[in-house]
Motif scaffolding. Structure first.
Motif, mmCIF file in Angstrom:
data_model
loop_
_atom_site.group_PDB
_atom_site.id
_atom_site.type_symbol
_atom_site.label_atom_id
_atom_site.label_comp_id
_atom_site.label_asym_id
_atom_site.label_seq_id
_atom_site.Cartn_x
_atom_site.Cartn_y
_atom_site.Cartn_z
ATOM 1 N N GLY A 169 4.461 5.379 -19.534
ATOM 2 C CA GLY A 169 5.531 4.656 -18.830
ATOM 3 C C GLY A 169 5.480 4.737 -17.321
ATOM 4 N N GLY A 170 4.267 4.807 -16.750
ATOM 5 C CA GLY A 170 4.159 4.948 -15.301
ATOM 6 C C GLY A 170 4.308 3.668 -14.503
ATOM 7 N N ILE A 171 4.145 2.521 -15.149
ATOM 8 C CA ILE A 171 4.161 1.247 -14.410
ATOM 9 C C ILE A 171 5.529 0.959 -13.795
ATOM 10 C CG2 ILE A 171 3.908 -1.253 -14.620
ATOM 11 C CD1 ILE A 171 1.270 0.243 -14.711
ATOM 12 N N LYS A 183 9.116 0.145 -9.069
ATOM 13 C CA LYS A 183 10.367 0.459 -8.377
ATOM 14 C C LYS A 183 10.087 1.042 -6.996
ATOM 15 C CE LYS A 183 14.627 3.167 -8.888
ATOM 16 N NZ LYS A 183 15.337 4.180 -9.705
ATOM 17 N N LEU A 184 9.069 1.901 -6.921
ATOM 18 C CA LEU A 184 8.696 2.486 -5.632
ATOM 19 C C LEU A 184 8.151 1.419 -4.687
ATOM 20 C CD1 LEU A 184 8.441 5.185 -4.056
ATOM 21 C CD2 LEU A 184 6.098 5.353 -4.940
ATOM 22 N N LEU A 185 7.460 0.426 -5.244
ATOM 23 C CA LEU A 185 6.910 -0.659 -4.430
ATOM 24 C C LEU A 185 8.001 -1.431 -3.702
ATOM 25 C CD1 LEU A 185 4.294 -2.239 -3.683
ATOM 26 C CD2 LEU A 185 4.750 -3.697 -5.666
ATOM 27 N N ALA A 204 -1.632 2.833 -6.245
ATOM 28 C CA ALA A 204 -1.634 3.376 -7.609
ATOM 29 C C ALA A 204 -1.724 2.252 -8.645
ATOM 30 C CB ALA A 204 -0.379 4.210 -7.842
ATOM 31 N N LEU A 205 -0.955 1.190 -8.452
ATOM 32 C CA LEU A 205 -1.012 0.058 -9.374
ATOM 33 C C LEU A 205 -2.381 -0.605 -9.348
ATOM 34 C CD1 LEU A 205 2.506 -1.448 -8.600
ATOM 35 C CD2 LEU A 205 1.788 -0.495 -10.805
ATOM 36 N N PHE A 206 -2.973 -0.687 -8.174
ATOM 37 C CA PHE A 206 -4.309 -1.275 -8.030
ATOM 38 C C PHE A 206 -5.338 -0.474 -8.827
ATOM 39 C CE2 PHE A 206 -8.423 -1.408 -5.816
ATOM 40 C CZ PHE A 206 -8.660 -2.779 -5.778
ATOM 41 N N ARG A 230 -1.366 -6.809 -17.880
ATOM 42 C CA ARG A 230 -0.247 -7.373 -18.624
ATOM 43 C C ARG A 230 0.971 -6.463 -18.587
ATOM 44 N NH1 ARG A 230 0.100 -12.005 -18.327
ATOM 45 N NH2 ARG A 230 1.753 -11.880 -19.859
ATOM 46 N N PHE A 231 0.754 -5.138 -18.555
ATOM 47 C CA PHE A 231 1.883 -4.217 -18.451
ATOM 48 C C PHE A 231 2.623 -4.429 -17.128
ATOM 49 C CE2 PHE A 231 -0.066 -1.853 -21.941
ATOM 50 C CZ PHE A 231 1.049 -1.353 -22.599
#
Length: 609
Positions: A192-194, A199-201, A216-218, A228-229
């Protein structure tokens, strides 16, 4: 049952082990045998009960609790409490009855005690990640065989629940873990890290936090499934919002994320199109770039003028080092409001003016790459770019810039042209002959083909012209000249691409194929084409296809006869047999050429392949 458990609230999940702990303590107090052992177990269970109650209080007080490790640990605690309850119930009887129920109570007590101690360690760790200012890198017993799991839990919990500085540090740690291997990426997504990273973005008060989240998302979103997540977490509207209204150092990271998502997932391309991401990308790309104002051009010019400009370029090139002379005005796309009336990102424009040239270049390179990936096979995004000043901007950058920025812009134009090849509506709208933007782009494509020596730049320019072959009217046959000049290029990939592009000018789908075929002959394209038909040439298929079309369109040409085109084509019979596209075309071309070749008797030969 698992689906039902997932639907329970966290408070409900925690209430069950608390009730179970009370039952264990009560049963231990009622034990008639092994009282001392039962008493020791009751003390451990009481400690667990207190920790569970503390967790309930934290969960009730906190606005947002990271639930994943709580649910996993509580489920494990439940199993151990259940085993403890079973054991102490066996001690309710003494004497013969006790012996019937169990004869290994000492070993059982030791085993259950160890399990309860592990649960106490897990709960202690769980409470520590809720109370700590930063991530807790200690190892709970539940993750003893997989320390990465506990680190991911700790980092995600900090990103979701911590103060801003620890959240930034934790996001950077997740980025580092994701960079290591795919298994870490999967764990971050599965745990569940996405959502916390998205939210931090959005933390507009902290550019550092936004950069950390974007990075991190990259690093996590490196395949379609993980992209897709991000999409399903409603990430794309957030990403576009941040891109619209953030400092440039944030935008540098975000455009990389946009580019990767668009490259890996077609649905993301279309979602980005719905959010109109191309507008801020074009705006950033045109930053500090003075663009020609289309209103200054009269609409009387035709694509014929492009050829004239290229002639002038050939004679004037030494004066301006390979750059075409252009009109300049004071209009700049980056200084205008968006066409929807907004001025998003406006309060960062002054900040941008003070940014270093390297930072500005980095964001432009990223924007150009993002546009390239967004436009690939996407009619929606390609149309959106052409409806802004994107085409003028791309042409200007191809003219003035070098390196990755120039290359990425060329690739963007190539992808738009490839989409336009399949869409007559886009061709007519974006590349109509009286369009200043189209003329500016075509001007630069022709310049690159003629003047550049790097195949990496020549090939996308040649491909772009080839994709637009049906755009050029019959009177503009001299547009073919620069392509013909590359048929004899020393780089075989460039030569093959030139043959492929010219084939589109003379294919049956092109209404002006005969005029274009004559132009190829006039520009002396036959001799270099013959060299491509040699058996050891890597461009033999492309050359054969082009020659077949020429044979069908202008088979009576003296140039083809003098070049012994029929013999050359016959030598490519094996290649034609192996290529599905040539299988039907080849015998027709042979037959047509034989009609005009002295001494040839097509009725005596069989060229079926």
């Amino acid at each position: 049952m698992a689906g039902v458990d997932e639907e329970k609230t966290l408070q409900e999940e925690l209430s069950l082990p608390i009730l179970l702990a009370d039952r264990v303590i009560k049963s231990a107090q009622e034990a008639e045998a092994s009282k001392q052992d039962c008493s020791e177990l009751a003390k451990q269970v009481d400690r667990l009960s207190q920790m569970l109650r503390s967790t309930v209080r934290i969960a009730s007080a906190a606005p947002s609790v990271y639930e994943r490790p709580v649910r996993r640990i509580v489920a494990d605690v439940m199993k151990n409490l259940d085993r403890a309850l079973t054991l102490v119930r066996k001690c309710k009887h003494s004497g013969v009855l006790r012996q019937v129920f169990s004869i290994t109570t000492t070993a059982d007590f030791r085993k259950v005690s160890n399990l309860l101690e592990s649960s106490i360690g897990d709960m202690k760790w769980l409470l520590s990640i809720f109370d700590a200012d930063g991530a807790n890198l200690s190892l709970p017993p539940i993750a003893s065989n997989d320390p990465i799991m506990s680190w991911v839990w700790s980092f995600i919990a900090t990103v979701q629940m911590g103060q801003i500085k620890p959240r930034i540090d934790a996001a950077n740690e997740l980025a580092s873990l994701a960079r290591d291997n795919d298994r870490n990426k999967k764990i971050i997504v599965d745990e569940g890290g996405i959502t916390p990273l998205l939210k931090l973005l959005k933390e507009s008060s902290s550019p550092e936090a936004q950069v950390a989240a974007a990075n991190a998302l990259f690093n996590v979103a490196t395949d379609r499934e993980r992209v897709r997540f991000v999409v399903e977490g409603l990430g794309i509207p957030m990403i576009v919002q941040v891109l619209n209204d953030s400092p440039i150092k944030v935008q540098v990271s975000v455009v990389k994320l946009v580019s990767r998502m668009a490259e890996l997932d077609y649905d993301s391309q279309e979602e980005f199109a719905r959010e109109n991401v191309t507008r801020p990308l074009v705006s950033l790309l045109s930053m500090d770039t003075v663009l020609d104002d289309p209103k200054l051009h009269t609409g009387k010019n035709s694509i014929h003028s492009i050829v004239q400009i290229n002639k002038e370029l050939a004679s004037k090139a030494p004066n301006f080092h390979g750059h075409a002379p252009t009109l300049t005005t004071n209009s700049s796309f980056s200084s205008h409001h968006h066409s929807d009336g907004s001025s998003r990102g406006g309060h960062f424009r002054k900040d941008r003016e003070g940014e270093t040239p390297d930072m500005k270049l980095e964001v432009k390179v990223g924007c150009a790459e993002a546009l390239w990936k967004l436009c690939k096979d996407s009619l929606t995004n390609s149309r959106k770019v052409t409806e802004t000043k994107g085409m003028i901007c791309l042409a200007k950058i191809i003219e003035k810039e070098e390196g990755d920025l120039q290359y990425n812009c060329l690739m963007t134009v190539m992808e738009i042209a490839a989409v336009a090849e399949k869409s007559s509506d886009l061709r007519r709208a974006a590349f109509k002959t009286n369009s200043p933007a189209a003329k500016a782009v075509l001007d630069q494509l022709l310049r690159v083909i003629q003047e550049e020596s790097r195949p990496a730049l020549q090939i996308p320019a040649i491909k772009s012209i080839g994709c637009l072959a049906r755009t050029f009217p019959a009177r503009e046959t001299r547009i073919v000249g620069p392509l013909v000049s590359r048929l004899g290029d020393r780089n075989i990939d460039v030569a093959a691409e030139a043959a492929t592009a010219l084939a589109k000018f003379v294919s049956p789908e092109n209404f002006n194929r005969v005029e274009h075929s004559k132009a190829i002959i006039e520009f002396e394209g036959v001799p270099p084409l013959m060299r491509l038909l040699k058996p050891d040439c890597q461009a033999q298929v492309q050359g054969t296809k082009l020659l077949c079309y020429l044979a069908l369109n202008v088979g009576n040409s003296k140039a083809l006869e003098q070049a012994r085109a029929l013999s050359a084509l016959e030598g490519a019979r094996y290649v034609a047999a192996q290529n599905a596209e040539l299988r039907d075309l080849f015998p027709k071309a042979i037959h047509h050429l034989a009609l005009y070749q002295p001494g040839a008797h097509p009725h005596r030969q069989s060229y079926a392949t």
